[in-house]
Design a protein around this motif. Sequence first.
Motif, PDB file in Angstrom:
ATOM      1  N   LEU A 113       0.837  -1.212   0.000  1.00  0.00           N
ATOM      2  CA  LEU A 113       0.000   0.000   0.000  1.00  0.00           C
ATOM      3  C   LEU A 113       0.862   1.249   0.000  1.00  0.00           C
ATOM      4  CD1 LEU A 113      -2.869  -0.827   2.513  1.00  0.00           C
ATOM      5  CD2 LEU A 113      -3.161  -0.013   0.176  1.00  0.00           C
ATOM      6  N   MET A 114       1.920   1.234   0.818  1.00  0.00           N
ATOM      7  CA  MET A 114       2.750   2.430   0.939  1.00  0.00           C
ATOM      8  C   MET A 114       3.463   2.747  -0.372  1.00  0.00           C
ATOM      9  SD  MET A 114       3.909   1.346   4.714  1.00  0.00           S
ATOM     10  CE  MET A 114       5.340   2.350   5.031  1.00  0.00           C
ATOM     11  N   LEU A 115       3.960   1.705  -1.066  1.00  0.00           N
ATOM     12  CA  LEU A 115       4.658   1.937  -2.340  1.00  0.00           C
ATOM     13  C   LEU A 115       3.686   2.440  -3.405  1.00  0.00           C
ATOM     14  CD1 LEU A 115       7.253   1.744  -4.030  1.00  0.00           C
ATOM     15  CD2 LEU A 115       6.642  -0.611  -4.577  1.00  0.00           C
ATOM     16  N   ARG A 116       2.473   1.906  -3.412  1.00  0.00           N
ATOM     17  CA  ARG A 116       1.478   2.267  -4.431  1.00  0.00           C
ATOM     18  C   ARG A 116       1.147   3.770  -4.376  1.00  0.00           C
ATOM     19  NH1 ARG A 116      -1.448   4.026  -7.427  1.00  0.00           N
ATOM     20  NH2 ARG A 116      -3.216   3.148  -8.583  1.00  0.00           N
ATOM     21  N   TYR A 117       1.337   4.403  -3.219  1.00  0.00           N
ATOM     22  CA  TYR A 117       1.009   5.833  -3.071  1.00  0.00           C
ATOM     23  C   TYR A 117       2.229   6.679  -2.746  1.00  0.00           C
ATOM     24  CZ  TYR A 117      -3.766   4.530  -3.639  1.00  0.00           C
ATOM     25  OH  TYR A 117      -4.927   4.049  -4.186  1.00  0.00           O
ATOM     26  N   SER A 118       3.420   6.207  -3.173  1.00  0.00           N
ATOM     27  CA  SER A 118       4.636   6.988  -2.946  1.00  0.00           C
ATOM     28  C   SER A 118       5.108   7.550  -4.280  1.00  0.00           C
ATOM     29  CB  SER A 118       5.748   6.097  -2.389  1.00  0.00           C
ATOM     30  OG  SER A 118       5.453   5.724  -1.082  1.00  0.00           O
ATOM     31  N   PRO A 119       5.174   8.830  -4.460  1.00  0.00           N
ATOM     32  CA  PRO A 119       4.691   9.867  -3.547  1.00  0.00           C
ATOM     33  C   PRO A 119       3.219  10.206  -3.748  1.00  0.00           C
ATOM     34  CG  PRO A 119       5.848  10.872  -5.398  1.00  0.00           C
ATOM     35  CD  PRO A 119       5.840   9.389  -5.640  1.00  0.00           C
ATOM     36  N   ASP A 120       2.608   9.750  -4.862  1.00  0.00           N
ATOM     37  CA  ASP A 120       1.174   9.976  -5.060  1.00  0.00           C
ATOM     38  C   ASP A 120       0.620   8.825  -5.906  1.00  0.00           C
ATOM     39  OD1 ASP A 120       1.699  10.568  -7.843  1.00  0.00           O
ATOM     40  OD2 ASP A 120       2.359  12.543  -7.179  1.00  0.00           O
ATOM     41  N   ALA A 121      -0.686   8.843  -6.149  1.00  0.00           N
ATOM     42  CA  ALA A 121      -1.336   7.704  -6.794  1.00  0.00           C
ATOM     43  C   ALA A 121      -0.829   7.473  -8.218  1.00  0.00           C
ATOM     44  CB  ALA A 121      -2.850   7.898  -6.803  1.00  0.00           C
ATOM     45  N   GLU A 122      -0.389   8.555  -8.905  1.00  0.00           N
ATOM     46  CA  GLU A 122       0.009   8.407 -10.301  1.00  0.00           C
ATOM     47  C   GLU A 122       1.426   7.844 -10.412  1.00  0.00           C
ATOM     48  OE1 GLU A 122       0.161  11.424 -14.041  1.00  0.00           O
ATOM     49  OE2 GLU A 122      -1.222  11.884 -12.399  1.00  0.00           O
ATOM     50  N   LEU A 156       3.560   3.778 -11.274  1.00  0.00           N
ATOM     51  CA  LEU A 156       4.789   3.524 -12.034  1.00  0.00           C
ATOM     52  C   LEU A 156       5.826   2.840 -11.146  1.00  0.00           C
ATOM     53  CD1 LEU A 156       6.766   3.919 -14.420  1.00  0.00           C
ATOM     54  CD2 LEU A 156       7.197   6.216 -13.549  1.00  0.00           C
ATOM     55  N   TYR A 157       6.002   3.351  -9.913  1.00  0.00           N
ATOM     56  CA  TYR A 157       6.997   2.758  -9.022  1.00  0.00           C
ATOM     57  C   TYR A 157       6.633   1.329  -8.637  1.00  0.00           C
ATOM     58  CZ  TYR A 157       9.259   7.318  -8.537  1.00  0.00           C
ATOM     59  OH  TYR A 157       9.921   8.481  -8.784  1.00  0.00           O
ATOM     60  N   PHE A 158       5.340   1.065  -8.493  1.00  0.00           N
ATOM     61  CA  PHE A 158       4.932  -0.298  -8.145  1.00  0.00           C
ATOM     62  C   PHE A 158       5.163  -1.243  -9.325  1.00  0.00           C
ATOM     63  CE2 PHE A 158       2.552  -2.402  -4.674  1.00  0.00           C
ATOM     64  CZ  PHE A 158       2.618  -3.680  -5.176  1.00  0.00           C
ATOM     65  N   ALA A 159       5.047  -0.703 -10.549  1.00  0.00           N
ATOM     66  CA  ALA A 159       5.260  -1.544 -11.736  1.00  0.00           C
ATOM     67  C   ALA A 159       6.685  -2.105 -11.753  1.00  0.00           C
ATOM     68  CB  ALA A 159       4.988  -0.739 -13.002  1.00  0.00           C
ATOM     69  N   LEU A 160       7.642  -1.370 -11.147  1.00  0.00           N
ATOM     70  CA  LEU A 160       9.043  -1.804 -11.197  1.00  0.00           C
ATOM     71  C   LEU A 160       9.277  -3.170 -10.533  1.00  0.00           C
ATOM     72  CD1 LEU A 160      10.761   1.641 -10.558  1.00  0.00           C
ATOM     73  CD2 LEU A 160      10.902   0.286 -12.656  1.00  0.00           C
ATOM     74  N   PRO A 161       8.966  -3.344  -9.223  1.00  0.00           N
ATOM     75  CA  PRO A 161       9.216  -4.673  -8.633  1.00  0.00           C
ATOM     76  C   PRO A 161       8.340  -5.748  -9.252  1.00  0.00           C
ATOM     77  CG  PRO A 161       7.968  -3.318  -7.104  1.00  0.00           C
ATOM     78  CD  PRO A 161       8.411  -2.412  -8.215  1.00  0.00           C
ATOM     79  N   ALA A 196      10.775  -7.921  -2.383  1.00  0.00           N
ATOM     80  CA  ALA A 196      11.065  -6.996  -3.493  1.00  0.00           C
ATOM     81  C   ALA A 196      10.337  -5.660  -3.321  1.00  0.00           C
ATOM     82  CB  ALA A 196      10.680  -7.644  -4.823  1.00  0.00           C
ATOM     83  N   VAL A 197       9.109  -5.687  -2.810  1.00  0.00           N
ATOM     84  CA  VAL A 197       8.344  -4.439  -2.677  1.00  0.00           C
ATOM     85  C   VAL A 197       8.931  -3.532  -1.575  1.00  0.00           C
ATOM     86  CG1 VAL A 197       6.076  -3.485  -2.070  1.00  0.00           C
ATOM     87  CG2 VAL A 197       6.241  -5.327  -3.729  1.00  0.00           C
ATOM     88  N   PRO A 198       9.178  -4.032  -0.343  1.00  0.00           N
ATOM     89  CA  PRO A 198       9.842  -3.171   0.653  1.00  0.00           C
ATOM     90  C   PRO A 198      11.207  -2.676   0.177  1.00  0.00           C
ATOM     91  CG  PRO A 198       8.905  -5.088   1.735  1.00  0.00           C
ATOM     92  CD  PRO A 198       8.756  -5.311   0.261  1.00  0.00           C
ATOM     93  N   ALA A 199      11.972  -3.548  -0.534  1.00  0.00           N
ATOM     94  CA  ALA A 199      13.293  -3.121  -1.017  1.00  0.00           C
ATOM     95  C   ALA A 199      13.144  -1.959  -1.994  1.00  0.00           C
ATOM     96  CB  ALA A 199      14.014  -4.300  -1.674  1.00  0.00           C
ATOM     97  N   THR A 200      12.142  -2.050  -2.880  1.00  0.00           N
ATOM     98  CA  THR A 200      11.895  -0.958  -3.827  1.00  0.00           C
ATOM     99  C   THR A 200      11.536   0.325  -3.085  1.00  0.00           C
ATOM    100  OG1 THR A 200      11.048  -2.557  -5.416  1.00  0.00           O
ATOM    101  CG2 THR A 200      10.500  -0.250  -5.808  1.00  0.00           C
ATOM    102  N   TYR A 201      10.653   0.185  -2.116  1.00  0.00           N
ATOM    103  CA  TYR A 201      10.208   1.328  -1.312  1.00  0.00           C
ATOM    104  C   TYR A 201      11.390   2.022  -0.643  1.00  0.00           C
ATOM    105  CZ  TYR A 201       7.470   3.745   2.267  1.00  0.00           C
ATOM    106  OH  TYR A 201       6.924   4.687   3.090  1.00  0.00           O
ATOM    107  N   LEU A 202      12.259   1.249  -0.014  1.00  0.00           N
ATOM    108  CA  LEU A 202      13.405   1.845   0.676  1.00  0.00           C
ATOM    109  C   LEU A 202      14.408   2.429  -0.328  1.00  0.00           C
ATOM    110  CD1 LEU A 202      13.898  -0.754   3.567  1.00  0.00           C
ATOM    111  CD2 LEU A 202      12.846   1.499   3.713  1.00  0.00           C
ATOM    112  N   PHE A 203      14.663   1.723  -1.441  1.00  0.00           N
ATOM    113  CA  PHE A 203      15.565   2.222  -2.486  1.00  0.00           C
ATOM    114  C   PHE A 203      15.069   3.556  -3.016  1.00  0.00           C
ATOM    115  CE2 PHE A 203      16.668   2.665  -6.998  1.00  0.00           C
ATOM    116  CZ  PHE A 203      18.030   2.468  -6.972  1.00  0.00           C
ATOM    117  N   LEU A 204      13.784   3.605  -3.287  1.00  0.00           N
ATOM    118  CA  LEU A 204      13.157   4.798  -3.856  1.00  0.00           C
ATOM    119  C   LEU A 204      13.348   5.991  -2.942  1.00  0.00           C
ATOM    120  CD1 LEU A 204      11.280   5.303  -6.264  1.00  0.00           C
ATOM    121  CD2 LEU A 204       9.372   4.958  -4.715  1.00  0.00           C
TER     122      LEU A 204
END
Lengths: 276, 276
Positions: free
Chosen positions: A131-140, A144-149, A261-269
């Motif tokens: 959920l946190m990655l899907r809205y970082s930094p906003d819904a749009e 894109l960021y969620f598509a990466l992992p 993979a999702v938490p790693a993406t979130y922290l990397f981002l």
Amino acid sequence: MESLSSRMLTSVVGFAIISAVVWIGWWAMLPALLFVSVMGLYEYIRMLDRNDIDVRRVSLGVFAAALILASLPMWPQAPWPGGSWREAVMTVAVAYLLVIEVIRPGERPLERVVYSVFGLLYIPWLLGYFLMLRYSPDAERGLLYFALPLLATFAADIGAYFTGHFFGRRKLAPEVSPGKTVEGAVGGLLASFVIVLALTTLTGIWSPLEALLYSILVATASQLGDLSESLIKRALRTKDSGNSLPGHGGFLDRIDSLLFAVPATYLFLHISLFSQ
Amino acid sequence: MESLSSRMLTSVVGFAIISAVVWIGWWAMLPALLFVSVMGLYEYIRMLDRNDIDVRRVSLGVFAAALILASLPMWPQAPWPGGSWREAVMTVAVAYLLVIEVIRPGERPLERVVYSVFGLLYIPWLLGYFLMLRYSPDAERGLLYFALPLLATFAADIGAYFTGHFFGRRKLAPEVSPGKTVEGAVGGLLASFVIVLALTTLTGIWSPLEALLYSILVATASQLGDLSESLIKRALRTKDSGNSLPGHGGFLDRIDSLLFAVPATYLFLHISLFSQ
């Protein structure tokens, strides 16, 4: 050994379902994550049962739901420095799990507390990052960021399978996961690099170097996520690779790579945003 | 049974030392909390040892230090919704502890992970709230807010001791903590209510009703913190009440009430700020 076609089908269907749910947003993700948390905890508790380890199931379910809800980015920001709602839920959970053993003591109370706390951190705590990655930094941009992992894990999965199938010689981790080969891991990394490079170059968000660094991170994280889940199963002496839903495989088996993979993406981002 | 004078002396000296360290601020609290974390984990690991439960000591020490450092309120606010530095450290710790068991497998790997994770949450995670409360919302008012659990726990301790000593009849929790009486608990609650009422009325921060609610919360939290630590000791079959430092008693025994009272104050404070 799964056959090629069934393995492909599972990957493609899983990818399509997750993509659709993530694309819709929080009101589809919230029930999906609650469902996956409950099913994941159910599989975890079933494995504990076989080892005669008991946990307080209802409390675990309630705190799992609270952790997923606390991960919703729509809550008013916690007004305190360094704190978050997820953190508050985790603190209350640890205190509650101890206190309930004081009030209604059972057999081996500390064992119950420690395996409950780990179950909460391994499943709903990590799932909350979806959920946190899907809205970082906003819904749009979050989409894109969620598509990466999601794409990287999918590409690594497919790439590793084909490379391993045709070129696989050397075993990667024979004790934990006998099917994996070094060649497969390299093929998976290459496939995920190609797709991450394409996506981040086309959208202009990252340089090729950043894409390479991220690909190595996410391919490593998804491999380690997979191996960690194998470790848990092996430690709890469950050798069959998850058939809690007959014919569908276990939920934990399906999400183990993304759990890391999702938490790693979130922290990397967010670390890369910080360094800018 | 401790004698009256040694028990009084321990309480008074402990109260004086903690007050001085907290008054000075983060640069005295940081080394003190790192020290208490390491000593607390040392006692915890020693108790695990006796039960033949192994943990990765170095990793535990490193993540404990990272959790205390991440609790410093001076860090730039994490730029992501719903996240915090402490949370990031905890996530990395869970992933690392699993991954190290994949890379260098030992005996009973999951047991090692779950007892490590619990140790981190019970000791440095809860101790981190000491720093966070001290600076909520700033260094000046944070000092006042920190005085509340400190004075309330001290008053409850002294009040419970005298009331229990002179009027104690009925046992509170004979299995967990044989020395406690219902009368002592009531006396402790009254003593902490008097001091909280005095402090919050004089400084004009709370109404008498808020002072009463808070007194009940903090007296309950400190009792439960005490009983929870007894539970851990009993579960790990350590019956002597902590003599890891000869003649000084265990660190966990000295801080068990505050381990629950400080986070409870922090959460009470911020929830009451929210509702304003």
